[in-house]
Design a protein around this motif. Structure first.
Motif, PDB file in Angstrom:
ATOM      1  N   GLU A   1       0.830  -1.215   0.000  1.00 10.08           N
ATOM      2  CA  GLU A   1       0.000   0.000   0.000  1.00 10.08           C
ATOM      3  C   GLU A   1       0.859   1.258   0.000  1.00 10.08           C
ATOM      4  O   GLU A   1       0.504   2.269  -0.607  1.00 10.08           O
ATOM      5  CB  GLU A   1      -0.914   0.006   1.231  1.00 10.08           C
ATOM      6  N   LYS A   2       2.009   1.196   0.684  1.00  8.84           N
ATOM      7  CA  LYS A   2       2.922   2.336   0.727  1.00  8.84           C
ATOM      8  C   LYS A   2       3.767   2.440  -0.547  1.00  8.84           C
ATOM      9  O   LYS A   2       4.582   3.353  -0.683  1.00  8.84           O
ATOM     10  CB  LYS A   2       3.856   2.211   1.940  1.00  8.84           C
ATOM     11  N   GLN A   3       3.588   1.469  -1.454  1.00 12.25           N
ATOM     12  CA  GLN A   3       4.313   1.408  -2.730  1.00 12.25           C
ATOM     13  C   GLN A   3       5.828   1.341  -2.518  1.00 12.25           C
ATOM     14  O   GLN A   3       6.605   1.996  -3.225  1.00 12.25           O
ATOM     15  CB  GLN A   3       3.938   2.600  -3.623  1.00 12.25           C
ATOM     16  N   ILE A   4       6.224   0.533  -1.524  1.00 12.89           N
ATOM     17  CA  ILE A   4       7.638   0.258  -1.283  1.00 12.89           C
ATOM     18  C   ILE A   4       7.940  -1.145  -1.807  1.00 12.89           C
ATOM     19  O   ILE A   4       7.461  -2.131  -1.245  1.00 12.89           O
ATOM     20  CB  ILE A   4       7.973   0.351   0.219  1.00 12.89           C
ATOM     21  N   PRO A   5       8.692  -1.270  -2.888  1.00  9.28           N
ATOM     22  CA  PRO A   5       8.992  -2.606  -3.433  1.00  9.28           C
ATOM     23  C   PRO A   5       9.835  -3.422  -2.454  1.00  9.28           C
ATOM     24  O   PRO A   5      10.724  -2.880  -1.786  1.00  9.28           O
ATOM     25  CB  PRO A   5       9.791  -2.311  -4.709  1.00  9.28           C
ATOM     26  N   VAL A   6       9.552  -4.721  -2.377  1.00 10.88           N
ATOM     27  CA  VAL A   6      10.306  -5.642  -1.521  1.00 10.88           C
ATOM     28  C   VAL A   6      10.845  -6.765  -2.390  1.00 10.88           C
ATOM     29  O   VAL A   6      10.073  -7.556  -2.936  1.00 10.88           O
ATOM     30  CB  VAL A   6       9.424  -6.225  -0.399  1.00 10.88           C
ATOM     31  N   VAL A   7      12.160  -6.824  -2.549  1.00  8.43           N
ATOM     32  CA  VAL A   7      12.765  -7.961  -3.260  1.00  8.43           C
ATOM     33  C   VAL A   7      12.793  -9.125  -2.271  1.00  8.43           C
ATOM     34  O   VAL A   7      13.462  -9.031  -1.233  1.00  8.43           O
ATOM     35  CB  VAL A   7      14.178  -7.640  -3.765  1.00  8.43           C
TER      36      VAL A   7
END
Length: 421
Positions: free
Chosen positions: A335-341
Motif C-alpha cells: 500500500e505504501k508502494q515500497i517494493p520488496v525484493v
C-alpha cells in the motif's frame, strides 16, 4: 499476557502458510494441493548429547525438515541458535523449496537447526555437538538425498566436521554431501561471500528498476554477520553509501557514510559494531525505521511486522534474512508502494554458490572461481527477469507474490508429473 493472535503472528510457519495460500488463490490451487505443498515430507527430531568440560552430560534438541523433493534432493542450511523451534525449521525448509525452484536449481527444500547457544560451548564441545548431530542423521543425508550447508552460527569448519563424521560413519567418500566446506575439502572460495554478492547484485538490478540506479543511494543493513558484512563491502564497491549497520547488541547510524573496513575491524576486536566511534548509536528497532533508500533486513525472521511497517521510510527493501517480513507487513508496504525484493531471490546467492560447489564436487573439481562467480550472477539475473516479467503480467501484485507464483507453479508441475498430487 500474550494473546493467541500475537503468538500466531510471530510464528514463521504460520506466516509462510498464509503467503502460500495467497499464491494458491492466484494459481487456482485446490485445498488438497495446498496441503501437499505446506506439509513437509519428513521431519526428524534428534537428541544430541555431549560431555561438557565440567564432566556433565548436556542434552540438546535438533531437527531436520525435508520439505519437498519433487525437483531433486533436499537442500538447505543448518543453524545453531538458542531460540530454534521445530516450526521455524519447517518454515525455513518450505522457503528453501521456493528458493531452489525460483532459481531453477535441481533441489527440493530442507533446513536444520539445533537449539543451542554456540557461544556457550568450547571448540571441543562444538565439534562434539556437530559430529553427534550427523551421527543421528547420517542415514538421511547424502549428495543425492539431502545436502546441508552453513546457516546462522555455522560455518565452513562445522561443515568440515559434518563431512568427516559422515564419511567415517557411512563408509562413503561423498564430498557433495555438504556444501560451504573449506576449499581443501572440495569447497569453492566464492561460496564464502556468494550470499552477499548475490544480494547486492540483485539490489543493483532492483535499484535500476525502481530508484534510477544504485550509485549514491543510501543503504541500511540490519545484521552484520557473514551476509551483512559482505553486502556492505559490495554495496560500497557499487558506489552506494552504507549509512547504517547493526548486530544483536545494537547499531550505528552515520549519514556521512560508514567505513566498512573499520566497522569489521571493530566488530572483530570488541564483538559488536555498537562500538563504532562515529555516528549515532541506535537500537535495531530504530535502525529499521530510519531514513534510507535501500533497507536490507539481514538478521532474523519477522523483524518487520504490522506494528513497524507503517513507519518504514526506505524506498526499496531487499530481504537478506529468511522471512524478515510478516504477511501483514507485506500488505502494508504494498500500500505504501515500497517494493520488496523477496528472500527467495535476494539471499539465494548462497544456495546458488552451494549448487556450483555441489556440481563441482560431482564433476571432479573442474570449476574456476571466476566461472563460479559468473554462474551465480547469471542465475540470479535470470530469476530476477522471470520474477519481474510475472510482476508486470500480474499487474496488481508485489514482487514476492510474483516470485512465489513462478516458484510454486514449477513445484506443482513437477509433483503432478510424478503423480504426487
Amino acid at each position: 499476557m500474550t494473546s493467541v493472535e500475537e503468538v500466531l503472528s510471530s510464528n514463521l510457519y504460520t506466516q509462510q502458510v498464509k503467503k502460500l495460500y495467497k499464491i494458491g488463490d492466484i494459481l487456482g490451487l485446490h485445498e488438497d494441493e495446498l496441503q501437499a505443498l505446506s506439509t513437509p515430507e519428513r521431519v526428524l527430531q534428534v537428541k544430541i548429547q555431549i560431555l561438557s568440560k565440567d564432566g556433565k552430560i548436556r542434552t540438546f534438541t535438533g531437527w531436520r525438515s525435508q520439505h519437498n523433493s519433487a525437483l531433486g534432493p533436499y537442500k538447505g542450511g543448518v543453524r545453531y541458535h538458542p531460540n530454534v523451534t521445530q516450526d521455524e525449521v519447517i518454515a525455513l525448509s518450505m522457503i528453501m523449496t521456493w528458493k531452489n525452484s525460483l532459481l531453477q536449481l535441481p533441489y527440493g527444500g530442507g533446513k536444520a537447526g539445533i537449539r543451542v547457544d554456540p557461544k556457550t560451548l568450547s571448540k571441543q564441545e562444538l565439534e562434539m555437538l556437530s559430529r553427534n548431530f550427523i551421527d543421528a542423521l547420517y542415514k538421511y543425508i547424502g549428495s543425492e538425498i539431502d545436502v546441508p550447508a552453513p546457516d546462522v552460527n555455522t560455518d565452513s569448519q562445522i561443515m568440515a566436521w559434518f563431512l568427516d563424521e559422515y564419511n567415517k560413519i557411512s563408509g562413503k567418500i561423498d564430498l557433495g554431501a555438504f556444501t560451504g566446506k573449506p576449499v581443501e575439502l572440495g569447497g569453492i572460495a566464492v561460496r564464502e561471500y556468494s550470499t552477499g554478492l548475490g544480494l547486492t547484485h540483485t539490489a543493483k538490478i532492483a535499484a535500476e528498476k525502481f530508484l534510477g540506479g544504485i550509485e549514491g543511494k543510501t543503504v541500511i543493513i540490519q545484521g552484520f554477520g557473514n551476509l551483512g558484512s559482505y553486502a556492505a563491502k559490495f554495496f560500497t564497491e557499487l558506489g552506494a553509501k552504507v549509512v547504517g549497520i547493526s548486530d544483536s547488541k545494537g547499531g550505528v547510524l552515520d549519514y556521512n557514510g560508514i567505513d566498512v573496513d573499520k566497522a569489521l575491524e571493530i566488530k572483530a576486536k570488541t564483538g559488536s559494531v555498537i562500538d563504532y566511534p562515529d555516528g549515532k548509536k541506535v537500537s535495531n528497532d530504530e535502525l529499521l525505521i530510519s531514513d534510507c533508500d535501500i533497507l536490507v533486513p539481514a538478521a532474523l525472521e519477522n523483524v518487520i511486522t504490522k506494528y513497524n511497517a507503517p513507519k518504514i521510510k526506505a524506498k526499496l527493501i531487499v530481504e537478506g534474512a529468511n522471512g524478515p517480513l510478516t504477511a501483514d507487513a507485506d500488505e502494508i508496504l504494498k500500500e505504501k508502494q515500497i517494493p520488496v525484493v523477496p528472500d527467495i531471490l535476494a539471499n539465494s546467492g548462497g544456495v546458488v554458490g552451494s549448487y556450483v560447489e555441489w556440481a563441482n564436487n560431482k564433476m571432479g573439481e573442474i570449476i574456476e572461481d571466476e566461472e563460479a562467480r559468473k554462474l551465480i550472477l547469471s542465475r540470479m539475473e535470470r530469476a530476477f527477469d522471470e520474477m519481474y516479467k510475472k510482476y508486470n503480467k500480474l499487474g496488481d501484485q508485489d514482487l514476492r507474490t510474483s516470485a512465489m507464483v513462478v516458484a510454486v507453479e514449477r513445484v506443482i508441475k513437477a509433483m503432478k508429473s510424478r503423480g504426487l498430487i
